[in-house]
Design a protein around this motif. Structure first.
Motif, PDB file in Angstrom:
ATOM      1  N   LEU A  47      -3.359   2.774  -7.234  1.00 31.61           N
ATOM      2  CA  LEU A  47      -3.005   1.528  -6.357  1.00 31.61           C
ATOM      3  C   LEU A  47      -2.439   1.780  -4.895  1.00 31.61           C
ATOM      4  CD1 LEU A  47      -1.273  -0.853  -8.937  1.00 31.61           C
ATOM      5  CD2 LEU A  47      -3.489  -1.086  -7.713  1.00 31.61           C
ATOM      6  N   TYR A  48      -1.746   2.882  -5.046  1.00 29.67           N
ATOM      7  CA  TYR A  48      -0.959   3.480  -3.503  1.00 29.67           C
ATOM      8  C   TYR A  48      -2.053   4.363  -2.828  1.00 29.67           C
ATOM      9  CZ  TYR A  48       3.080   1.044  -5.586  1.00 29.67           C
ATOM     10  OH  TYR A  48       4.000   0.355  -6.041  1.00 29.67           O
ATOM     11  N   LYS A  49      -2.407   5.232  -3.657  1.00 31.69           N
ATOM     12  CA  LYS A  49      -3.064   6.530  -2.829  1.00 31.69           C
ATOM     13  C   LYS A  49      -4.471   6.008  -2.498  1.00 31.69           C
ATOM     14  CE  LYS A  49      -2.649  10.729  -1.580  1.00 31.69           C
ATOM     15  NZ  LYS A  49      -1.779  11.007  -1.062  1.00 31.69           N
ATOM     16  N   GLY A  50      -5.131   5.297  -3.109  1.00 27.51           N
ATOM     17  CA  GLY A  50      -6.342   4.708  -2.730  1.00 27.51           C
ATOM     18  C   GLY A  50      -6.808   3.384  -2.541  1.00 27.51           C
ATOM     19  N   SER A  51      -5.994   2.599  -2.937  1.00 27.89           N
ATOM     20  CA  SER A  51      -6.396   1.072  -2.651  1.00 27.89           C
ATOM     21  C   SER A  51      -5.233   0.316  -2.289  1.00 27.89           C
ATOM     22  CB  SER A  51      -6.723   0.589  -4.243  1.00 27.89           C
ATOM     23  OG  SER A  51      -7.807   1.334  -4.734  1.00 27.89           O
ATOM     24  N   CYS A  52      -4.518   0.505  -1.192  1.00 28.67           N
ATOM     25  CA  CYS A  52      -3.530  -0.322  -0.641  1.00 28.67           C
ATOM     26  C   CYS A  52      -4.206  -1.700  -0.021  1.00 28.67           C
ATOM     27  CB  CYS A  52      -2.845   0.484   0.504  1.00 28.67           C
ATOM     28  SG  CYS A  52      -3.680   0.854   2.002  1.00 28.67           S
ATOM     29  N   MET A  53      -3.291  -2.453  -0.059  1.00 31.13           N
ATOM     30  CA  MET A  53      -3.945  -3.884   0.364  1.00 31.13           C
ATOM     31  C   MET A  53      -3.286  -4.250   1.730  1.00 31.13           C
ATOM     32  SD  MET A  53      -3.046  -5.473  -3.567  1.00 31.13           S
ATOM     33  CE  MET A  53      -1.075  -4.848  -3.371  1.00 31.13           C
ATOM     34  N   GLU A 328       3.817   9.825   5.187  1.00 29.27           N
ATOM     35  CA  GLU A 328       3.836   9.441   3.551  1.00 29.27           C
ATOM     36  C   GLU A 328       4.827   9.890   2.797  1.00 29.27           C
ATOM     37  OE1 GLU A 328       0.832   8.257   2.279  1.00 29.27           O
ATOM     38  OE2 GLU A 328       0.201   7.930   4.067  1.00 29.27           O
ATOM     39  N   LYS A 329       5.705  10.920   3.255  1.00 33.55           N
ATOM     40  CA  LYS A 329       7.126  11.248   2.349  1.00 33.55           C
ATOM     41  C   LYS A 329       8.173  10.146   2.739  1.00 33.55           C
ATOM     42  CE  LYS A 329       6.247  15.967   2.775  1.00 33.55           C
ATOM     43  NZ  LYS A 329       6.942  17.600   3.154  1.00 33.55           N
ATOM     44  N   GLU A 364      -0.036   6.809   0.290  1.00 38.95           N
ATOM     45  CA  GLU A 364       1.260   6.233  -0.801  1.00 38.95           C
ATOM     46  C   GLU A 364       1.580   5.002  -0.533  1.00 38.95           C
ATOM     47  OE1 GLU A 364       2.420   8.174  -3.200  1.00 38.95           O
ATOM     48  OE2 GLU A 364       1.662  10.237  -2.809  1.00 38.95           O
ATOM     49  N   ALA A 365       1.306   4.467   0.636  1.00 40.73           N
ATOM     50  CA  ALA A 365       1.960   3.284   0.973  1.00 40.73           C
ATOM     51  C   ALA A 365       1.302   1.958   0.111  1.00 40.73           C
ATOM     52  CB  ALA A 365       1.613   2.668   2.436  1.00 40.73           C
ATOM     53  N   GLN A 366       1.910   0.879  -0.165  1.00 36.41           N
ATOM     54  CA  GLN A 366       1.385  -0.373  -0.807  1.00 36.41           C
ATOM     55  C   GLN A 366       0.482  -1.278  -0.049  1.00 36.41           C
ATOM     56  OE1 GLN A 366       5.425  -1.172  -0.588  1.00 36.41           O
ATOM     57  NE2 GLN A 366       5.631  -1.861  -2.684  1.00 36.41           N
TER      58      GLN A 366
END
Length: 386
Positions: A47-53, A328-329, A364-366
């Motif tokens: 969800l976070y690494k490849g598919s943030c909304m 990202e951290k 990493e973000a939502q």
């Protein structure tokens, strides 16, 4: 190795790395049995690494309005304003300050956010303390506006009105002829001047050893070699960091050289066993003290806020926006603190967390916003919300 073989090896390494991440993620997701901790972790990664909304402003506003105490963490260039043009950035690197001014609209928005007593606002940047103090001078020079600053990607923190036992002193210049400063090196004198301006340092004694570590690992010779072979690149050393910048180089050739430089620097540092790590950022390769990052800065902020806020409520809302790989951290740190159903009195956990990158990309973000203009529009909306 020839440049072409290095380029080929780098491409293959990146492809293999991407393939391993994808295989590991989907192997766990497709496994049989009840959902366990490993499956949840893998789902979060997808969800976070490849598919943030796209960021849903309405839900964020609702959470923001209902929060009793908020922390807002913002990257600088590329997030709340466009990145500097390469020629301006070069001037900044050599002179220390590019005289870049914030737009009046952004200054007004940040002041409104900071004046809300329910908000703790920090600019978290990889820039130097000098650059940040110049850029945000109109805000930090106003005693009614408690804006926090983080420089050198977490090495230096300025708490604004949450300073512990610090007398507010601004633009204090220490004279070299002062007897109390007679034994200080130039780097130590610079750090003392910054301390007088309210800056705190994660590793206060490091300036005495940084130059020695760079000499022991023969860093200067390595950087000069890569600068010579990479047109448009240059390097610089501060009292606590060393940076090689290739933003004015050919992008493809600069990227190949940066990969080689990373490897050579890591080998050199390992040989002399010094606590320094190599960090790759946008168009730069940076040497920083080991264990220092924007993530550790956020950890420190969250850890110290309960004591510094004193009688104020615990933080129950966090918003973090950034655009760079170094951000990202920050995202990861905040998501680890996210507990929507945790004990309300447990100050380690935050009930509402929004992490947002600028530009749609693996992260990493939502959530994501498209560009700094959308970020400023969001901040304007929050500043007008009671």
């Amino acid at each position: 190795q020839s440049p072409s073989s290095k380029w080929t090896r780098n491409i293959l390494d990146e492809l293999h790395s991407s393939a391993r991440v994808e295989d590991e993620t989907f192997t766990v997701l497709d496994s049989d049995g009840a959902l366990g901790a490993e499956t949840v972790t893998a789902m979060q990664h997808v969800l976070y690494k490849g598919s943030c909304m796209p960021l849903e402003t309405s839900s964020l506003l609702q959470a923001y309005k209902g929060a009793r105490q908020r922390v807002i963490l913002l990257d600088f260039g590329g997030t709340i304003c466009e990145r500097e043009l390469s020629n301006i950035a070069l001037k900044r690197d050599f002179l220390g300050v590019s005289n870049r001014k914030l737009k009046p609209e952004l200054v007004h928005i940040l002041k409104r956010l900071c004046k809300d007593t329910r908000n703790v606002v920090f600019i978290v940047s990889g820039n130097t303390t000098k650059v940040l103090m110049a850029a945000f001078n109109e805000i930090v020079s106003d005693p009614e506006v408690p804006l926090g600053l983080v420089a050198h990607s977490g090495l230096s923190i300025r708490w604004g009105d949450l300073q512990k036992g610090m007398t507010k002193k601004r633009n204090v210049i220490l004279q070299p002829q002062d007897e109390s400063n007679a034994g200080l090196s130039e780097a130590e004198l610079e750090l003392q001047q910054k301390s007088e301006q309210g800056w705190e340092f994660a590793l206060p004694g490091i300036s005495r050893e940084w130059g020695q570590w760079m000499v022991a690992a023969d860093v200067q010779a390595i950087l000069e070699d890569y600068t010579w072979r990479t047109g448009g690149s240059h390097w610089r050393q501060s009292p606590v960091t060393t940076t090689w910048d290739f933003r004015q180089s050919d992008p493809e050739w600069g990227g190949i050289q940066a990969k080689g430089l990373e490897e050579e620097l890591m080998e050199a540092l390992q040989r002399v066993n010094v606590p320094v790590e190599v960090m790759r950022k946008k168009n730069t390769v940076q040497l920083v003290p080991k264990g220092v990052s924007k993530g550790t800065a956020v950890n420190q902020i969250l850890k110290e806020l309960p004591e510094r806020l004193k009688d104020r409520p615990s933080v129950d809302f966090a918003l973090c926006i950034g655009d760079d790989i170094a951000d990202e951290k920050m995202f990861k740190c905040l998501l680890e603190s996210y507990r929507p159903t945790g004990p309300q009195k447990d100050q380690r956990f935050i009930r509402q967390v929004y992490t947002c990158t600028v530009g749609r990309k693996p992260t990493e973000a939502q959530y994501y916003l498209h560009d700094p203009n959308e970020v400023v529009d969001l901040l304007a909306l929050l500043s007008q919300t009671n």
